[in-house]
Design a protein around this motif. Structure first.
Motif, short mmCIF file in Angstrom:
data_model
loop_
_atom_site.label_atom_id
_atom_site.label_comp_id
_atom_site.label_asym_id
_atom_site.label_seq_id
_atom_site.Cartn_x
_atom_site.Cartn_y
_atom_site.Cartn_z
N VAL A 1 50.18 29.69 45.06
CA VAL A 1 49.28 30.78 45.42
C VAL A 1 48.56 31.29 44.17
O VAL A 1 47.35 31.56 44.20
CB VAL A 1 50.06 31.94 46.09
N THR A 2 49.28 31.44 43.07
CA THR A 2 48.66 31.90 41.83
C THR A 2 47.56 30.96 41.39
O THR A 2 46.48 31.38 40.97
CB THR A 2 49.72 32.00 40.70
N LEU A 3 47.81 29.66 41.50
CA LEU A 3 46.83 28.64 41.11
C LEU A 3 45.58 28.74 41.97
O LEU A 3 44.45 28.73 41.46
CB LEU A 3 47.46 27.25 41.24
N ARG A 4 45.76 28.88 43.27
CA ARG A 4 44.61 28.97 44.18
C ARG A 4 43.76 30.20 43.88
O ARG A 4 42.54 30.13 43.79
CB ARG A 4 45.11 29.02 45.62
N GLN A 5 44.43 31.35 43.69
CA GLN A 5 43.69 32.58 43.45
C GLN A 5 43.05 32.60 42.07
O GLN A 5 41.96 33.16 41.89
CB GLN A 5 44.61 33.79 43.62
N ALA A 6 43.71 32.00 41.09
CA ALA A 6 43.15 31.96 39.73
C ALA A 6 41.84 31.17 39.72
O ALA A 6 40.90 31.52 39.00
CB ALA A 6 44.15 31.34 38.76
N MET B 1 37.65 43.88 41.08
CA MET B 1 37.40 42.81 42.05
C MET B 1 38.26 41.59 41.71
O MET B 1 38.75 40.89 42.60
CB MET B 1 35.93 42.44 42.09
N LEU B 2 38.44 41.34 40.42
CA LEU B 2 39.30 40.24 40.00
C LEU B 2 40.75 40.50 40.40
O LEU B 2 41.46 39.59 40.86
CB LEU B 2 39.21 40.05 38.48
N MET B 3 41.20 41.75 40.23
CA MET B 3 42.55 42.10 40.64
C MET B 3 42.71 41.96 42.15
O MET B 3 43.77 41.52 42.63
CB MET B 3 42.87 43.53 40.20
N LYS B 4 41.67 42.31 42.90
CA LYS B 4 41.71 42.14 44.35
C LYS B 4 41.83 40.67 44.72
O LYS B 4 42.55 40.30 45.66
CB LYS B 4 40.46 42.75 44.98
N THR B 5 41.12 39.81 43.97
CA THR B 5 41.20 38.37 44.21
C THR B 5 42.61 37.84 44.00
O THR B 5 43.08 36.97 44.74
CB THR B 5 40.22 37.62 43.28
N MET B 6 43.31 38.39 43.00
CA MET B 6 44.67 37.93 42.69
C MET B 6 45.75 38.61 43.53
O MET B 6 46.92 38.29 43.40
CB MET B 6 44.96 38.17 41.20
N ALA B 7 45.36 39.54 44.39
CA ALA B 7 46.33 40.30 45.19
C ALA B 7 47.27 39.41 46.01
O ALA B 7 48.47 39.71 46.10
CB ALA B 7 45.61 41.30 46.09
N PRO B 8 46.79 38.30 46.63
CA PRO B 8 47.73 37.45 47.38
C PRO B 8 48.87 36.92 46.53
O PRO B 8 50.00 36.80 47.01
CB PRO B 8 46.83 36.30 47.88
N GLY C 1 58.23 43.36 38.86
CA GLY C 1 57.99 42.78 37.55
C GLY C 1 57.47 41.36 37.65
O GLY C 1 56.53 40.97 36.94
N THR C 2 58.06 40.58 38.57
CA THR C 2 57.60 39.21 38.79
C THR C 2 56.16 39.20 39.29
O THR C 2 55.35 38.38 38.86
CB THR C 2 58.52 38.51 39.81
N ALA C 3 55.84 40.11 40.21
CA ALA C 3 54.48 40.19 40.75
C ALA C 3 53.48 40.51 39.64
O ALA C 3 52.36 39.97 39.62
CB ALA C 3 54.42 41.24 41.85
N THR C 4 53.87 41.37 38.70
CA THR C 4 52.99 41.70 37.58
C THR C 4 52.83 40.49 36.66
O THR C 4 51.72 40.22 36.16
CB THR C 4 53.56 42.88 36.79
N ASN C 5 53.91 39.75 36.45
CA ASN C 5 53.82 38.53 35.63
C ASN C 5 52.77 37.58 36.18
O ASN C 5 51.86 37.14 35.46
CB ASN C 5 55.18 37.81 35.60
N VAL C 6 52.90 37.22 37.45
CA VAL C 6 52.03 36.18 38.02
C VAL C 6 50.60 36.66 38.20
O VAL C 6 49.65 35.89 38.05
CB VAL C 6 52.59 35.66 39.36
N THR C 7 50.42 37.94 38.50
CA THR C 7 49.06 38.46 38.65
C THR C 7 48.35 38.47 37.30
O THR C 7 47.16 38.14 37.20
CB THR C 7 49.08 39.88 39.23
N GLY C 8 49.09 38.81 36.26
CA GLY C 8 48.52 38.77 34.91
C GLY C 8 48.17 37.37 34.46
O GLY C 8 47.29 37.17 33.62
N ASP C 9 48.87 36.35 35.03
CA ASP C 9 48.56 34.96 34.68
C ASP C 9 47.10 34.62 34.96
O ASP C 9 46.48 33.85 34.22
CB ASP C 9 49.46 34.00 35.46
N GLY C 10 46.54 35.18 36.03
CA GLY C 10 45.15 34.92 36.37
C GLY C 10 44.20 35.43 35.30
O GLY C 10 43.23 34.77 34.93
N ALA C 11 44.49 36.63 34.77
CA ALA C 11 43.65 37.21 33.71
C ALA C 11 43.73 36.36 32.45
O ALA C 11 42.72 36.08 31.80
CB ALA C 11 44.09 38.65 33.43
N LEU C 12 44.95 35.94 32.11
CA LEU C 12 45.12 35.13 30.90
C LEU C 12 44.43 33.77 31.04
O LEU C 12 43.89 33.24 30.06
CB LEU C 12 46.61 34.95 30.60
#
Length: 409
Positions: free
Chosen positions: A263-268, A239-246, A371-382
């Protein structure tokens, strides 16, 4: 409205044209084919020389101001966030090495060095040779960048940092307006020669295999990151990954971690991480957290080394992975910046020649946005992990305290 073809599509078109012409031209006139391939071998020689010349400058322009700006943070929060981001990047690189070095040898076995031995030079060779000696070696540039970066951070130099910032802008413009636009032509020449010598089919099949493997590794890495974050916050990782999907899909389009920050900031924030942590860590992670890019660089480099018949050794790759985590600082602001920053390491630490670097760039660019998409999506988890641990350390309710300067010092 002006129509613009993206870099990925330009590279795909260049490869397709190279394959088509490489097959067609010899059937029309073999002598013209030799001349045509030699023409692009000459271009590749000039472009490769220029790339070697500018690599030390790229390293200085990216690393020195990047390290200096890490000193502008706020105490514990900066230190902990930096350690978490670097650890995630290193783990991603080791994970990619273990998988790629296990999966790819069986697939590439039997191809040996035939695929790229002639990639940089056509059968007729370049029409002339032009030497472009770099102003300094790659290792010298790394030491220079570390020395000035750490020095500027320690003394808080604003004037010297402004000089390096302007130098960074200058080099970014060279990458954006010279190197990136010419890359498809360079890749065209590489694949034209491989088609002309009958090896392109093998290379493209390896490209496809590596591409699929990298996407799977990206998804697995995100699952690991969000499983850890979800366990700490007692929330469903999927569900967290779904939240960061945008943020993921925005990065696919922008190919830039920096451009995706809003966008990363808003979803995080929607994941439950506090505002005081997300406001500080998300812009920081956009610069220093590169788990997706590291997976791509490690996997692609192993693929190219195996195509070249070179041994893949963990003892050689571990220092390379550790250096990647630092060398790519500030590179995410430029599409393809990570592979440009890593070019020097590929040459000095893994022994890549110009043709291997060219194939590496082609492989990387083909999936740079993933690769960039994986970087920013992982930022939310960190951000969630940092929020959880700093909350425990500081003894503060992160949901109500929004001032990072106060809570982190």
């Amino acid at each position: 409205m002006k129509f613009k073809i993206g870099l990925i599509w330009r590279i795909i078109i260049a490869i397709a044209l190279a394959v088509g012409l490489g097959i067609l031209i010899p059937k029309i006139h073999e002598g013209f084919g030799d001349w045509f391939v030699s023409l692009f071998a000459t271009f590749n020689m000039i472009f490769g020389g220029f790339l070697n010349f500018i690599v030390p400058l790229i390293i200085i322009a990216f690393i020195a101001p990047g390290i200096a700006k890490l000193g502008k943070g706020s105490g514990k929060l900066l230190g902990f966030a930096t350690v978490i981001a670097y650890a995630s990047t290193i783990v991603a690189g080791i994970f990619a090495f273990l998988v790629a070095s296990t999966v790819l040898p069986g697939f590439i076995d039997g191809i040996g060095s035939a695929g790229i031995d002639n990639a940089g030079r056509a059968p007729g060779e370049a029409f002339f040779e032009l030497e472009m000696t770099p102003v300094m070696g790659v290792m010298t540039a790394l030491i220079f960048a570390f020395l000035f970066g750490i020095g500027m951070a320690s003394i808080g130099s604003k004037s010297l940092l402004a000089v390096f910032d302007e130098f960074n802008v200058l080099i970014e413009k060279v990458i954006t307006y010279v190197i990136i636009p010419l890359l498809p032509i360079h890749i065209f020449g590489i694949f034209l020669n491989m088609t002309y010598t009958g090896e392109v089919g093998k290379v493209l099949s390896i490209f496809a295999m590596v591409f699929v493997m990298i996407i799977i590794l990206h998804l697995l890495m995100l699952t690991i990151q969000y499983t850890i974050a979800g366990s700490l916050s007692k929330r469903n990782p999927f569900m967290l990954m779904k939240t960061m999907a945008p943020a993921y899909f925005t990065a696919l389009g922008t190919q830039s971690s920096a451009a995706t920050i809003p966008v990363t900031l808003r979803q995080a924030r929607e994941t439950g991480a506090s505002k005081r942590v997300t406001d500080f860590t998300i812009p920081l992670f956009a610069t220093i957290h590169l788990s997706g890019s590291t997976i791509t660089l490690v996997s692609c480099s192993i693929g190219v080394m195996l195509m070249n018949g070179s041994p893949v050794e963990f003892a050689k790759y571990l220092p390379f992975i550790f250096m990647l985590g630092v060398t790519m600082i500030a590179a995410p602001g430029v599409p393809g910046g990570a592979v440009m920053a890593a070019t020097g390491l590929l040459s000095t630490m893994l022994g890549f020649d110009e043709s291997m670097v060219a194939l590496m760039i082609a492989l990387y660019m083909a999936q740079d946005s993933f690769g960039t998409a994986t970087n920013v999506t992982g930022d939310g988890a960190l951000a969630m992990i940092v929020d959880k641990f700093t909350k425990k350390v500081d003894g503060i309710d992160s949901e109500t305290d929004d001032d990072p300067e106060q809570v982190a010092l």
